[in-house]
Design a protein around this motif. Structure first.
Motif, mmCIF file in Angstrom:
data_model
loop_
_atom_site.group_PDB
_atom_site.id
_atom_site.type_symbol
_atom_site.label_atom_id
_atom_site.label_comp_id
_atom_site.label_asym_id
_atom_site.label_seq_id
_atom_site.Cartn_x
_atom_site.Cartn_y
_atom_site.Cartn_z
ATOM 1 N N TYR A 139 0.892 -1.243 0.102
ATOM 2 C CA TYR A 139 0.047 0.161 -0.187
ATOM 3 C C TYR A 139 0.822 1.371 -0.018
ATOM 4 C CZ TYR A 139 -2.962 3.623 1.772
ATOM 5 O OH TYR A 139 -3.644 4.795 2.173
ATOM 6 N N TRP A 140 1.754 1.097 0.762
ATOM 7 C CA TRP A 140 2.871 2.493 1.067
ATOM 8 C C TRP A 140 3.724 2.822 -0.016
ATOM 9 C CZ3 TRP A 140 1.911 6.242 3.957
ATOM 10 C CH2 TRP A 140 1.227 6.271 5.181
ATOM 11 N N GLY A 141 4.145 1.686 -0.628
ATOM 12 C CA GLY A 141 5.041 1.597 -1.771
ATOM 13 C C GLY A 141 4.959 2.347 -2.990
ATOM 14 N N LEU A 142 3.604 2.415 -3.421
ATOM 15 C CA LEU A 142 3.022 3.133 -4.612
ATOM 16 C C LEU A 142 3.998 2.665 -5.989
ATOM 17 C CD1 LEU A 142 2.808 6.668 -3.268
ATOM 18 C CD2 LEU A 142 1.085 5.140 -3.483
ATOM 19 N N GLU A 143 4.332 1.411 -6.073
ATOM 20 C CA GLU A 143 4.926 0.851 -7.043
ATOM 21 C C GLU A 143 4.440 0.974 -8.419
ATOM 22 O OE1 GLU A 143 6.483 -1.148 -3.292
ATOM 23 O OE2 GLU A 143 4.589 -0.655 -3.844
ATOM 24 N N TYR A 144 3.230 1.084 -8.360
ATOM 25 C CA TYR A 144 2.535 1.247 -9.834
ATOM 26 C C TYR A 144 2.191 2.470 -10.262
ATOM 27 C CZ TYR A 144 1.532 -3.773 -8.958
ATOM 28 O OH TYR A 144 1.701 -5.090 -8.755
ATOM 29 N N ALA A 145 2.356 3.317 -9.088
ATOM 30 C CA ALA A 145 2.334 5.048 -9.366
ATOM 31 C C ALA A 145 3.377 5.543 -9.807
ATOM 32 C CB ALA A 145 1.350 5.704 -8.188
ATOM 33 N N LEU A 146 4.633 4.966 -9.399
ATOM 34 C CA LEU A 146 5.827 5.694 -9.313
ATOM 35 C C LEU A 146 6.334 5.988 -10.645
ATOM 36 C CD1 LEU A 146 7.854 3.978 -6.190
ATOM 37 C CD2 LEU A 146 7.094 6.508 -6.209
ATOM 38 N N PRO A 147 6.347 5.050 -11.442
ATOM 39 C CA PRO A 147 6.639 5.256 -12.805
ATOM 40 C C PRO A 147 6.024 6.372 -13.668
ATOM 41 C CG PRO A 147 6.705 2.659 -12.412
ATOM 42 C CD PRO A 147 5.934 3.480 -11.446
ATOM 43 N N LEU A 148 4.698 6.620 -13.221
ATOM 44 C CA LEU A 148 3.857 7.581 -13.672
ATOM 45 C C LEU A 148 4.334 8.863 -13.319
ATOM 46 C CD1 LEU A 148 0.291 5.944 -13.296
ATOM 47 C CD2 LEU A 148 2.101 5.723 -15.266
ATOM 48 N N LEU A 149 4.973 8.830 -12.180
ATOM 49 C CA LEU A 149 5.258 10.204 -11.227
ATOM 50 C C LEU A 149 6.800 10.431 -11.686
ATOM 51 C CD1 LEU A 149 3.539 9.515 -8.047
ATOM 52 C CD2 LEU A 149 2.867 10.920 -9.903
ATOM 53 N N GLY A 150 7.514 9.695 -12.520
ATOM 54 C CA GLY A 150 8.886 9.602 -12.905
ATOM 55 C C GLY A 150 9.865 9.365 -11.497
ATOM 56 N N LYS A 151 9.413 8.583 -10.843
ATOM 57 C CA LYS A 151 10.292 8.495 -9.509
ATOM 58 C C LYS A 151 10.519 6.850 -9.382
ATOM 59 C CE LYS A 151 10.633 12.646 -8.393
ATOM 60 N NZ LYS A 151 11.902 13.259 -8.311
ATOM 61 N N LYS A 152 11.389 6.346 -8.697
ATOM 62 C CA LYS A 152 11.811 5.023 -8.346
ATOM 63 C C LYS A 152 11.174 4.523 -6.974
ATOM 64 C CE LYS A 152 15.716 5.011 -11.579
ATOM 65 N NZ LYS A 152 17.090 4.784 -11.787
ATOM 66 N N CYS A 153 11.222 5.365 -6.074
ATOM 67 C CA CYS A 153 10.780 5.062 -4.514
ATOM 68 C C CYS A 153 10.053 6.093 -4.166
ATOM 69 C CB CYS A 153 12.056 4.372 -3.876
ATOM 70 S SG CYS A 153 11.739 3.861 -2.304
ATOM 71 N N THR A 157 0.311 6.188 -20.482
ATOM 72 C CA THR A 157 0.935 4.853 -19.850
ATOM 73 C C THR A 157 -0.036 4.009 -19.278
ATOM 74 O OG1 THR A 157 2.695 6.445 -19.395
ATOM 75 C CG2 THR A 157 2.604 4.271 -18.087
ATOM 76 N N ILE A 158 -1.265 4.302 -19.035
ATOM 77 C CA ILE A 158 -2.162 3.395 -18.247
ATOM 78 C C ILE A 158 -2.923 2.621 -19.206
ATOM 79 C CG2 ILE A 158 -4.398 3.344 -16.952
ATOM 80 C CD1 ILE A 158 -3.434 5.543 -15.442
ATOM 81 N N PRO A 159 -2.600 1.270 -19.134
ATOM 82 C CA PRO A 159 -3.155 0.567 -20.342
ATOM 83 C C PRO A 159 -4.489 0.403 -20.358
ATOM 84 C CG PRO A 159 -2.216 -0.971 -18.555
ATOM 85 C CD PRO A 159 -2.095 0.295 -17.976
ATOM 86 N N ASP A 160 -5.345 0.418 -19.363
ATOM 87 C CA ASP A 160 -6.942 0.331 -19.312
ATOM 88 C C ASP A 160 -7.606 1.473 -19.619
ATOM 89 O OD1 ASP A 160 -9.688 -0.043 -18.679
ATOM 90 O OD2 ASP A 160 -9.171 -1.198 -16.732
ATOM 91 N N PRO A 161 -8.344 1.169 -20.734
ATOM 92 C CA PRO A 161 -8.812 2.397 -21.488
ATOM 93 C C PRO A 161 -10.146 3.262 -20.399
ATOM 94 C CG PRO A 161 -9.673 0.584 -22.791
ATOM 95 C CD PRO A 161 -8.356 0.306 -21.772
#
Length: 526
Positions: free
Chosen positions: A22-36, A469-473
């Motif tokens: 939940y905290w890691g935001l792993e799926y959002a980070l690439p969208l935000l241009g960050k790694k962690c 980037t998000i694949p789901d239309p």
């Protein structure tokens, strides 16, 4: 080598990779241009208390892969880690041991389960390490050291130096981390915080905190998570600190935005909420745990039991003070049955909380909960991966707990329900994000114009990235529609930027919850 014959060490400190959380935001980070999402707070501090002459490198596996050849050349490799990192820690330690590397381990997990890494590290550190780490280095330098170190006294927080933020790859993180205090006065049965940091909160001075913020600002970081497990554990002392922090923010033009954690009794102190708002603390994470008062009493979460107002009333009081609320919730207490999942969903609906971290009750070693359930024969380590927790619940079956938890997560991050909460808070209730800073901007219109111009560009750029980037239309259509609604009803560039960030965060929570539902791959503390 020093004049006294002591050997100087090449030290590498490692933060192992996290699993998706939940905290890691792993799926959002690439969208935000960050790694962690944020750096661990302990390693830059450990580097700062390292004795002069030793060299220190910090490696965060969440932003860069481990180079085992480099680690093998180090004199000392140190690992830290929380519960959710324990499996990865063991993998790393096995590889390092095979290469003959001298390793030391500290952090929350080894502090509560000392034998978990038996035979792998050369040295372990239990609890805080501001005095034991320099002690170990001195002893190691002279060819002698112990296998286990534990501080006799809690760290004097007024003597803690500025962390070595310069050793971090700051550009890879979404925001920074800073610690004001340690310790919590409460006695929640499931919590390990008081085991590690104690029940007497200890605070840094205002001068220390401001010096750390200046060091962070030099690294071009302007959003910080205050990692205290309960910022308001000592209300009198933290009010003094917040007054000084608010004055510094005002004098500097509000260079920082803060997120933090606090207990629900924050709602009972108007002055404290005003001071947090004045310091530009815009979000607080509160451990609500449960709307079931019997469960709260069971776990000794007395600070959440009704005191002249419901939990919903108190959350709304904090929100009305200008601070957004995120929350932690737990299912699977002894007084919970299958009705708890609907009750948790209803609590979130009534409070308009968008970000609810839900977990199944888990028993951490050394906690009173672990001791009680062990005595009752209700711990199961063999099937913890199947069920996501080591607790055998009392009021429902393990299948009912697991399945109810998964469905609750699906419900909370259903797009319609999520954005209903967002629009209720920001549009219907007209929540004023960072209102003290906004009042400052009204007195300084050029700064307001500059900031809003930047946020407008950021919002447009980020929304474009989401659309590409998000694949789901279906999700892309939802995000466009919700952004259009926000633009039409509250055309404030700062709010638009917040809203698009909420879209990216929703994508993470939505993806995580759907994967749990489809694959029965649980995300919990165990």
């Amino acid at each position: 080598m020093r004049d006294d014959g002591a050997i100087m060490a090449d030290i590498v400190l490692v933060n192992p990779r996290f699993e998706v959380s939940y905290w890691g935001l792993e799926y959002a980070l690439p969208l935000l241009g960050k790694k962690c999402n944020l750096p661990t707070a302990c390693l830059p501090l450990l580097a700062a208390v390292t004795s002069a002459g030793h060299s220190v490198t910090i490696v965060d596996e969440n932003v860069e892969p481990l180079d085992y050849d480099r680690l093998a050349r180090a004199d000392i490799v140190g690992l830290t880690g929380m519960i959710v990192q324990r499996h990865r820690m063991r993998e790393i330690l096995r590889e390092l041991k095979a290469r003959g590397v001298f390793t030391v381990v500290g952090g929350p997990w080894v502090s509560v389960q000392e034998d978990y890494f038996d035979g792998l590290p050369d040295v372990i550190f239990v609890g805080e390490a501001e005095t034991t780490w320099p002690q170990f280095l001195d002893e190691w330098s002279h060819g002698r050291h112990r296998q286990r170190y534990e501080q006799r006294e809690p760290t004097d927080m007024t003597r803690v130096p500025v962390p070595r933020y310069d050793l971090l790859k700051i550009k890879d993180y979404l925001f920074g981390s800073i610690q004001f205090s340690r310790g919590c006065p409460f006695q929640c049965e499931f919590c390990d915080i008081i085991l590690i940091f104690g029940r007497r909160p200890r605070l840094k001075t205002s001068a220390q905190v401001i010096a750390e913020l200046e060091a962070m600002r030099k690294q071009h970081m302007h959003i910080a998570f205050v990692v205290d497990d309960n910022l308001i554990g000592n209300k009198v002392a933290v009010k003094r600190l917040l007054r000084d922090l608010a004055a510094w923010q005002a004098a500097e033009g509000y260079p920082f935005m803060f997120f933090t954690e606090a207990s629900l009794n924050l709602a009972e102190d108007d002055e404290l909420m005003q001071l947090m708002d004045a310091a530009n603390i815009v979000t607080v994470f509160i451990g609500i745990e449960s709307p079931n008062e019997e469960s709260l009493r069971e776990t000794k979460k007395y600070q959440n039991v009704r005191k002249g107002g419901t939990i919903v009333d108190r959350v709304r009081t904090v929100q009305d003070s200008g601070i957004e609320v995120w929350c932690g919730m737990i299912v699977g207490f002894d007084h919970d049955d299958t009705r708890i999942f609907k009750a948790q969903r209803e609590l979130v609906r009534q409070t308009d909380i968008m970000h609810a971290m839900v977990g199944m009750l888990a028993a951490i070693p050394k906690t009173p909960l672990h001791t009680r359930l062990k005595n009752e024969g209700r711990l199961d380590l063999d099937d913890e991966q199947t069920y996501g927790t080591n607790v055998i619940p009392l009021g429902m079956t393990r299948d009912e707990l697991r399945d109810g938890y998964i469905e609750l997560m699906r419900d909370l991050y259903d797009p319609d329900f999520y954005f209903e909460r967002l629009e209720n808070l920001y549009l219907e209730r007209r929540f004023d994000w960072a209102r003290t800073r906004n009042a400052y901007w009204r007195r300084h219109p050029w700064k307001k114009f500059t900031s809003q111009s930047i946020d407008a560009l950021r919002a447009a750029g980020l929304l474009l990235r989401l659309m590409r980037t998000i694949p789901d239309p279906r999700l892309r259509r939802i995000y466009r529609r919700r952004m259009t609604t926000m633009l039409r009803r509250r055309p404030d560039p700062n709010l638009l930027f917040i809203c698009v960030i909420k879209c990216a965060m929703h994508y993470h929570h939505y993806t995580m919850s759907r994967q749990m539902a489809e694959q029965r791959r649980l995300v919990n503390t165990f």
